[in-house]
Design a protein around this motif. Structure first.
Motif, PDB file in Angstrom:
ATOM      1  N   THR A  13     -39.650 -25.431   4.870  1.00 55.14           N
ATOM      2  CA  THR A  13     -38.369 -24.743   4.364  1.00 55.14           C
ATOM      3  C   THR A  13     -39.312 -23.607   3.979  1.00 55.14           C
ATOM      4  N   ASP A  14     -40.277 -23.360   2.993  1.00 50.73           N
ATOM      5  CA  ASP A  14     -40.823 -22.357   2.351  1.00 50.73           C
ATOM      6  C   ASP A  14     -41.753 -21.443   3.280  1.00 50.73           C
ATOM      7  N   TYR A  15     -42.218 -21.853   4.250  1.00 49.86           N
ATOM      8  CA  TYR A  15     -43.048 -21.143   4.847  1.00 49.86           C
ATOM      9  C   TYR A  15     -42.543 -20.741   6.172  1.00 49.86           C
ATOM     10  N   LEU A  16     -41.763 -21.209   6.835  1.00 49.15           N
ATOM     11  CA  LEU A  16     -41.350 -21.181   8.282  1.00 49.15           C
ATOM     12  C   LEU A  16     -39.838 -20.216   8.171  1.00 49.15           C
ATOM     13  N   THR A  17     -39.974 -19.156   7.692  1.00 46.69           N
ATOM     14  CA  THR A  17     -38.866 -18.425   7.333  1.00 46.69           C
ATOM     15  C   THR A  17     -38.451 -17.269   8.318  1.00 46.69           C
TER      16      THR A  17
END
Length: 70
Positions: free
Chosen positions: A28-32
């Motif tokens: 959720t932090d990096y696949l945005t």
């Protein structure tokens, strides 16, 4: 169940829960949308489903080892 069988079960499930929480946070932090644009939600969902499937396989495999089948 006796303590000797309770510890492996709790260790296995706690490890899986810890893995899920950590990898969910990473996805959720990096696949945005900043990195994947409009496809970000789809990419994140596919990656999280793959992680969930692998965790399920590892849990079942771990239970099989605890039960003495592997």
């Amino acid at each position: 169940p006796p303590r000797s069988t309770l510890f492996p079960y709790t260790t296995l499930f706690r490890s899986a829960a810890h893995t899920w929480i950590g990898l969910w946070s990473v996805t959720t932090d990096y696949l945005t949308s900043l990195t994947f644009g409009k496809a970000a939600t789809s990419v994140r969902l596919v990656v999280q489903m793959a992680i969930a499937l692998l965790l399920l396989v590892y849990l079942l495999w771990g239970l099989l080892m605890i039960w003495g089948g592997a």
